[in-house]
Design an enzyme around this catalytic site. Structure first.
Site, mmCIF file in Angstrom:
data_model
loop_
_atom_site.group_PDB
_atom_site.id
_atom_site.type_symbol
_atom_site.label_atom_id
_atom_site.label_comp_id
_atom_site.label_asym_id
_atom_site.label_seq_id
_atom_site.Cartn_x
_atom_site.Cartn_y
_atom_site.Cartn_z
ATOM 1 N N HIS A 196 -5.605 28.892 104.211
ATOM 2 C CA HIS A 196 -4.882 29.090 102.950
ATOM 3 C C HIS A 196 -5.369 30.405 102.351
ATOM 4 O O HIS A 196 -6.532 30.510 101.953
ATOM 5 C CB HIS A 196 -5.149 27.928 101.993
ATOM 6 C CG HIS A 196 -4.681 26.608 102.541
ATOM 7 N ND1 HIS A 196 -3.412 26.129 102.326
ATOM 8 C CD2 HIS A 196 -5.294 25.692 103.337
ATOM 9 C CE1 HIS A 196 -3.265 24.957 102.948
ATOM 10 N NE2 HIS A 196 -4.401 24.678 103.568
ATOM 11 N N ASP A 248 2.340 21.945 104.573
ATOM 12 C CA ASP A 248 0.928 21.537 104.475
ATOM 13 C C ASP A 248 0.437 21.416 103.031
ATOM 14 O O ASP A 248 0.745 22.240 102.179
ATOM 15 C CB ASP A 248 0.032 22.511 105.231
ATOM 16 C CG ASP A 248 -1.409 22.024 105.221
ATOM 17 O OD1 ASP A 248 -1.642 20.893 105.662
ATOM 18 O OD2 ASP A 248 -2.276 22.760 104.738
ATOM 19 N N ASP A 298 -8.996 25.001 108.087
ATOM 20 C CA ASP A 298 -8.333 24.552 106.859
ATOM 21 C C ASP A 298 -9.015 25.208 105.652
ATOM 22 O O ASP A 298 -9.200 24.578 104.601
ATOM 23 C CB ASP A 298 -8.337 23.022 106.720
ATOM 24 C CG ASP A 298 -7.374 22.524 105.644
ATOM 25 O OD1 ASP A 298 -6.580 23.338 105.134
ATOM 26 O OD2 ASP A 298 -7.419 21.331 105.315
HETATM 27 O O1 DOR Z 1 -8.083 19.962 101.362
HETATM 28 C C1 DOR Z 1 -7.007 20.534 101.421
HETATM 29 N N1 DOR Z 1 -6.745 21.634 100.690
HETATM 30 N N2 DOR Z 1 -6.056 20.031 102.226
HETATM 31 C C2 DOR Z 1 -4.813 20.509 102.233
HETATM 32 O O2 DOR Z 1 -4.001 20.017 102.982
HETATM 33 C C3 DOR Z 1 -4.417 21.590 101.299
HETATM 34 C C4 DOR Z 1 -5.583 22.398 100.932
HETATM 35 C C5 DOR Z 1 -5.349 23.360 99.793
HETATM 36 O O3 DOR Z 1 -4.338 24.064 99.826
HETATM 37 O O4 DOR Z 1 -6.188 23.462 98.899
#
Ligand code: DOR
Length: 425
Positions: A64, A154, A306
């Site tokens: 992200h 996601d 992630d």
């Molecule tokens: O822990 C997470 N954070 N899982 C996700 O699927 C999204 C992500 C986020 O964008 O902060």
């Protein structure tokens, strides 16, 4: 004058060519020019990689980067700087930005920004549905044309089976990968894994079956559509098992796992540290064992971070109210080595395959190989040297990691993107 870089004397591991030998690598004008024991030459820089591993550039297919719209958490510049420091020559970024990456203008924006300030390659993942709301398909065709490599909502799974089927058909027409955040919200809504620890802490739980229900539903839809399907961040024994059975059936189903789901259980939430809160949550010891076995037997094909940056003030609001997610780009190689190499569950070629070669194949992007003529994306790291994780030294804008202070190995010594050294350890 051609631009050259010679990497001498390292343990060169390239799973795509089944190479694992002491060799040298010559990079010229952004491409791999030669690989072998007797390779020399070039008039440019020489890196002595004695005692180190030289691998195809690592690729993280699930990060992200927060831009556009949440630049207080991370920018494309800081996120890719963290990626390069972690040995990544490419990352695929998720569309839950603000606005979401749900049509061609946002995808183009990310690619332009990455070309301008990025420290590694960036592959945008487009949203499956408009506003990631799960109701109406996003501009998938336009985003493919703009350069989106895969599609996902996601952060949220697609709850409506009809919309999901339509999304699969559409994404399948373009031959792209559909990445699903498997979580049926009608079965969950808590803030940590449902189980004895959540009960003891008085926190509402997120049961593993919420993941498994969506995964098994989706596998039925894959059987109907044949679309390539990737279950994001697997965390439960049941989900590993569902993917294993789908693969045995010959369905085009793949999955990925994060370091924290291999190294921590929900017990880590006992201190109410918001940096142990993520989605999917840390699970039971039996789930961790099943994920480790899933990597060992090849059910889990990709190792991802992630990477989900959130600021200190966003996280410090009590466990229940804190946002889900932790950073991970600079620590994942070291943590995967701890989880998988140290106990003998993976060899270095197997681990590199899951951090580079397979992600490139799943996303159908260049890289993941040291074949002559391919882009000169290379990672060099020291498999033996120890270091201590210090979040304060992170290149990310955020600090939300549960691994601060951990003693690990495998510092990255150089990350080379298109023949240029983008990070030096
Ligand atoms: O822990 C997470 N954070 N899982 C996700 O699927 C999204 C992500 C986020 O964008 O902060």
């Amino acid at each position: 004058m051609p631009q050259s870089l010679l990497i001498r004397n390292g343990r060169v591991i390239d799973p795509s060519q089944e190479i694992d030998e002491t060799a040298s690598l010559l990079l010229v004008d952004g491409r791999i020019e030669a690989i072998g024991r007797d390779v020399g030459g070039g008039s440019g820089e020489v890196i002595d990689a004695g005692g180190q591993i030289v691998s195809p550039g690592l690729i993280d297919m699930h990060v992200h980067l927060r831009e556009p719209g949440q630049e207080h958490k991370e920018t494309i510049e800081t996120g890719t700087a963290a990626a390069a420091a972690g040995g990544f020559t490419a990352v695929a970024c998720m569309p839950n930005t603000d606005p979401p990456l749900h049509d061609d203008t946002q995808v183009e924006y990310v690619l332009r920004q990455a070309a301008r300030v990025g420290h590694c390659r960036v592959y945008p993942i487009g949203a499956l549905t408009r506003d990631r709301a799960g109701r109406q398909l996003a501009e998938i065709g336009l985003m493919v044309r703009a350069g989106a490599v895969a599609f996902s909502d996601d952060g949220d799974g697609i709850a409506d089976a009809g919309v999901c089927l339509q999304a699969m058909r559409y994404v399948g027409m373009f031959g792209k990968l559909l990445i699903q955040h498997c979580e049926d919200r009608t079965l969950t809504g808590g803030c940590m894994n449902a189980g004895p620890t959540a009960t003891r802490l008085g926190l509402p739980g997120m049961p593993g079956i919420a993941e498994e229900v969506m995964t098994t539903r989706d596998i039925t839809l894959v059987r109907a559509t044949g679309t390539r399907y990737h279950a994001a961040h697997v965390s439960t024994a049941g989900m590993v098992d569902a993917v294993r059975r789908a693969r045995a059936e010959g369905l085009p189903v793949s999955t990925e796992v994060c370091p924290h789901h291999l190294l921590l259980t929900d017990e880590a939430c006992s201190t109410y540290d918001p940096n142990t809160k993520m989605s999917p949550p840390l699970r039971s010891a039996a789930d961790v064992e099943a994920c480790l076995e899933g990597v060992r037997d090849g059910t889990i094909e990709a190792l991802i971070t992630d990477h989900a940056p959130h600021t200190h003030s966003e996280k410090e609001v009590g466990f229940q109210n804190a946002p889900f997610g932790i950073i991970g780009l600079e620590t994942s190689l070291a943590l995967f080595a701890k989880a998988l190499i140290d106990p003998g569950l993976q060899t270095w070629p197997q681990l590199i395959e899951k951090m580079s070669t397979r992600p490139a194949q799943l996303l159908q992007v260049p890289g993941g190989t040291l074949k002559v003529g391919q882009p000169a994306d290379v990672t060099i790291f020291d498999p033996e040297r120890e270091w201590t994780i210090d979040v304060e030294r992170s290149r990310s804008l955020s600090r939300n990691s549960p691994f601060d202070g951990w003693q690990v190995r495998c510092p990255v010594t150089a990350t080379i993107v298109g023949g240029k050294v983008r990070y030096r350890g």
